[in-house]
Design a protein around this motif. Sequence first.
Motif, PDB file in Angstrom:
ATOM      1  N   GLN A   1       0.831  -1.207   0.000  1.00 50.98           N
ATOM      2  CA  GLN A   1       0.000   0.000   0.000  1.00 50.98           C
ATOM      3  C   GLN A   1       0.867   1.259   0.000  1.00 50.98           C
ATOM      4  OE1 GLN A   1      -2.398  -0.721   3.482  1.00 50.98           O
ATOM      5  NE2 GLN A   1      -4.151  -1.390   2.271  1.00 50.98           N
TER       6      GLN A   1
ATOM      7  N   GLU B   1       0.557   3.659  -3.366  1.00 55.24           N
ATOM      8  CA  GLU B   1      -0.519   4.644  -3.228  1.00 55.24           C
ATOM      9  C   GLU B   1      -0.141   6.049  -3.699  1.00 55.24           C
ATOM     10  OE1 GLU B   1      -1.911   5.261   0.720  1.00 55.24           O
ATOM     11  OE2 GLU B   1       0.081   5.218   1.618  1.00 55.24           O
TER      12      GLU B   1
ATOM     13  N   GLU C   1      -7.669  -4.844   0.175  1.00 52.82           N
ATOM     14  CA  GLU C   1      -6.565  -3.999   0.630  1.00 52.82           C
ATOM     15  C   GLU C   1      -6.097  -3.050  -0.476  1.00 52.82           C
ATOM     16  OE1 GLU C   1      -5.768  -3.800   3.693  1.00 52.82           O
ATOM     17  OE2 GLU C   1      -7.049  -5.469   4.267  1.00 52.82           O
TER      18      GLU C   1
ATOM     19  N   VAL D   1      -6.808   1.846  -0.647  1.00 57.45           N
ATOM     20  CA  VAL D   1      -5.976   3.019  -0.941  1.00 57.45           C
ATOM     21  C   VAL D   1      -6.248   3.552  -2.346  1.00 57.45           C
ATOM     22  CG1 VAL D   1      -4.151   2.472   0.709  1.00 57.45           C
ATOM     23  CG2 VAL D   1      -4.038   1.501  -1.586  1.00 57.45           C
TER      24      VAL D   1
END
Length: 202
Positions: free
Chosen positions: A69, A73, A100, A104
Amino acid sequence: EALARFEMDGEQIPPSPVLEVAHEYPELFFDLERELKLKQLVNRPKDGMLFVNIDPHNFSDSEKIFYWQSLFEDEDNICIEVTENTDGMQAHLLSHCLDELQKVGLTIAQDDIGNEQKPFCFDLTRRATYLKFDRQWLLKIKQCLDYQEILRGFMSFAKAQRKHCILEGVETEEDFEFAKALGVDFVQGYYFKHLNQSSKRG
C-alpha cells in the motif's frame, strides 16, 4: 506493462517456473517481488499508465500489505494486475488482496482472461477497471471465427459496466488490424516493440 524476465547463463527463462518455485518459499517470494517492483517503478516510462503484476500470496500478513500500500498509493497512473499463478489460489486470499488494494484507491486489472491454465474469478471481474484478454483468444479465433462472438459478449459486458478491454498477444499487423475491427479499447504485444525498434533504426 512491467513484466518479470529472468536470465541464467545467458539464456532467458520463462517467468512461470521461477514463480512456481518461489511460491514454496513465502519470504523469498516476497523479497523477489519487492525487488522486481522497485526496479519496475524506477525504470517506468514517464508517460502513460504502468500495469504492475501482484500475486495475492504476497498479501498474507499485515506487514506485507502495508508495504504494498505504501509503495503504490503515491504512484500516479498505475494499475495493479492481480494474477493467479497457482491452481491452489484460495478465494478468500484473493478477496482480501482486492480489499486492501481498493482501500488506498488503486486501480485493478483482471489479467489473462481466457487462459485455460488459470481460474476465472467473477469477484475480480466485478472489481476490475481493466479486463485483459489472453493471447489465446487470437489463436482460437484464427482457428474458428465464431469464438469472436464470445469475446464480443465480454466486451458488451465491459461497456455496460464502464470497464476497459485490453487484447493481449498482438504480434503482427494482421493481429492489430483484427483488434481494431473488433473494437477493443487497448492492445498489448510485441508488435509494438518491433515498431519501436524499426522507428529507431529509421
